[in-house]
Motif scaffolding. Structure first.
Motif, PDB file in Angstrom:
ATOM      1  N   THR A 249       0.696  -1.346   0.324  1.00 21.41           N
ATOM      2  CA  THR A 249       0.014   0.248  -0.090  1.00 21.41           C
ATOM      3  C   THR A 249       0.663   1.374  -0.168  1.00 21.41           C
ATOM      4  O   THR A 249       0.782   2.348  -0.490  1.00 21.41           O
ATOM      5  CB  THR A 249      -1.102   0.096   1.245  1.00 21.41           C
ATOM      6  N   VAL A 250       1.058   1.124   1.031  1.00 18.24           N
ATOM      7  CA  VAL A 250       2.371   2.374   0.699  1.00 18.24           C
ATOM      8  C   VAL A 250       3.400   2.366  -0.266  1.00 18.24           C
ATOM      9  O   VAL A 250       3.657   3.647  -0.477  1.00 18.24           O
ATOM     10  CB  VAL A 250       3.657   2.078   2.253  1.00 18.24           C
ATOM     11  N   VAL A 251       4.042   1.709  -1.047  1.00 16.28           N
ATOM     12  CA  VAL A 251       4.941   1.378  -2.083  1.00 16.28           C
ATOM     13  C   VAL A 251       3.274   2.052  -3.072  1.00 16.28           C
ATOM     14  O   VAL A 251       4.623   3.251  -3.789  1.00 16.28           O
ATOM     15  CB  VAL A 251       5.318  -0.029  -2.888  1.00 16.28           C
ATOM     16  N   SER A 252       2.522   1.354  -3.539  1.00 19.11           N
ATOM     17  CA  SER A 252       1.413   2.357  -4.157  1.00 19.11           C
ATOM     18  C   SER A 252       1.049   3.226  -4.302  1.00 19.11           C
ATOM     19  O   SER A 252       1.769   4.323  -5.056  1.00 19.11           O
ATOM     20  CB  SER A 252       0.634   0.935  -4.366  1.00 19.11           C
ATOM     21  N   LEU A 253       1.315   3.817  -3.335  1.00 13.64           N
ATOM     22  CA  LEU A 253       1.331   5.394  -2.949  1.00 13.64           C
ATOM     23  C   LEU A 253       2.182   6.194  -3.634  1.00 13.64           C
ATOM     24  O   LEU A 253       2.125   7.570  -4.075  1.00 13.64           O
ATOM     25  CB  LEU A 253       0.722   5.685  -1.399  1.00 13.64           C
ATOM     26  N   PHE A 254       2.731   5.919  -3.087  1.00 12.97           N
ATOM     27  CA  PHE A 254       4.486   6.710  -2.693  1.00 12.97           C
ATOM     28  C   PHE A 254       4.808   7.143  -4.571  1.00 12.97           C
ATOM     29  O   PHE A 254       5.478   7.645  -4.880  1.00 12.97           O
ATOM     30  CB  PHE A 254       5.857   6.343  -1.988  1.00 12.97           C
ATOM     31  N   TYR A 255       4.978   5.733  -5.474  1.00 16.82           N
ATOM     32  CA  TYR A 255       5.834   5.189  -6.516  1.00 16.82           C
ATOM     33  C   TYR A 255       4.324   5.965  -7.283  1.00 16.82           C
ATOM     34  O   TYR A 255       4.889   6.905  -8.362  1.00 16.82           O
ATOM     35  CB  TYR A 255       6.026   4.389  -6.710  1.00 16.82           C
ATOM     36  N   GLY A 256       3.228   6.145  -7.041  1.00 17.88           N
ATOM     37  CA  GLY A 256       2.238   6.654  -7.636  1.00 17.88           C
ATOM     38  C   GLY A 256       2.694   8.207  -8.105  1.00 17.88           C
ATOM     39  O   GLY A 256       2.151   8.825  -9.158  1.00 17.88           O
ATOM     40  N   THR A 257       2.351   8.926  -6.983  1.00 16.08           N
ATOM     41  CA  THR A 257       2.310   9.959  -6.998  1.00 16.08           C
ATOM     42  C   THR A 257       3.838  10.728  -7.760  1.00 16.08           C
ATOM     43  O   THR A 257       4.388  11.819  -8.227  1.00 16.08           O
ATOM     44  CB  THR A 257       2.163  10.612  -5.145  1.00 16.08           C
TER      45      THR A 257
END
Length: 315
Positions: A249-257
């Protein structure tokens, strides 16, 4: 192409952060909202640091990395938030040239380091599932420290290159940054010289970091997923998934933005879009990370309960 007539203008010694272009009556509510977000960031990440440090059961490689993640979230949000809060209440909204360079250097250092640390955390989960009996040997204390130091070194190299190239640009007359902090796209836009090389370097460095770290994460979780699916016990599968779901979840949020901000050229020409995306990775994500890891992680919740119970027993 930049206007060559700008070469006759005096060199810029300070910048004006335009921030969010809203009516004066909206500035105070925005200030209060950002202040609340920053207070949650500080409280949440310091709580994670204290809980992991205090509870001996969390003295494992996974939580060592998580403690460093909380530290990085606290650091790079602190590089941005106080100055942003000041601009809501200040008429001038100035930041000195050196202050701008310093802010950008530390922001690039901490956010770059976090990208590498997230890859390290994925590798840690991969090692735990691939070789559970050799895990403590593979991820010894020395190995963990080296991986964290390596993340900082990579983040520092990225920051020095980005800061060096960005602040070697000339800013001749225009000093109004259409952003709420000093960032490459906003600085490139007001430079009075050709910025093609800087835009290419920004794109290449961002893409290189994102591609290499994402590759480590994807390979690690592909192996984890294939291993988990082979576990016959439903309880065993759920336990493994719950351990990894917070990190995913954290990876998805960070890399997405970060991808939409730096790894695609459109963001440079869209300041309003850049500001909205920047709010997410500078403030919202550091606020959400401790919540994600505490609410979705049974060990952290149990550690909090033990600490609270211990405090009650002393009274």
């Amino acid at each position: 192409m930049k206007n060559e007539l700008n070469r006759n203008y005096s060199e810029v010694t300070e910048f004006i952060l335009l921030g969010f272009r809203t009516s004066p009556e909206v500035q105070i509510p925005l200030f209060l909202l950002f202040l609340l977000i920053y207070m949650v960031i500080v409280a949440g990440n310091i709580s994670m640091l204290v809980v992991i440090k205090t509870d001996s059961r969390l003295h494992t490689p996974m939580y060592f990395f998580l403690r460093n993640l909380s530290y990085l979230d606290l650091c790079y949000s602190t590089v941005i938030a106080p100055k942003t809060l000041a601009t809501f209440l200040s008429r001038g909204k100035q930041i000195s040239y050196n202050g701008c360079a310093t802010q950008f250097f530390f922001f690039a250092l901490f956010i770059g380091t976090e990208g590498f640390l997230l890859a390290v955390m994925a590798y840690d989960r991969f090692s735990a599932i691939r070789s559970p009996f050799l895990y403590t040997v593979c991820m010894s204390q020395k190995a963990c420290v080296r991986l964290v130091i390596g993340s900082y070194i990579c983040g520092c190299i990225n920051s020095m290159i980005q800061t060096g190239f960005t602040f070697s640009l000339r800013f001749c007359g225009e000093n109004r940054l259409d952003h709420f902090f000093c960032d490459v796209p906003a600085l490139i836009k007001i430079s009075c010289v050709d910025t093609f090389v800087n835009e290419i370097i920004l794109f290449i460095l961002s893409a290189l970091i994102i591609i290499t770290t994402t590759a480590v994460i994807l390979v690690s979780y592909a192996y984890i997923l294939s291993t988990v699916l082979k576990i016959p016990s439903t309880c065993g599968r759920n336990k493994t998934f719950s351990t990894c779901s917070s990190h995913i979840t954290v990876v998805s949020l960070f890399y997405g933005t970060v991808f939409f901000m730096y790894a695609q050229p459109g963001a440079i020409s869209s300041p309003e879009k850049s500001k909205i995306i920047a709010v997410f990775y500078t403030l919202i994500i550091p606020m959400l990370n401790p919540l994600i890891y505490s609410l979705r992680n049974r060990e952290v919740k149990n550690a909090v309960k033990r600490i609270l119970f211990r405090k009650k027993s002393f009274h």
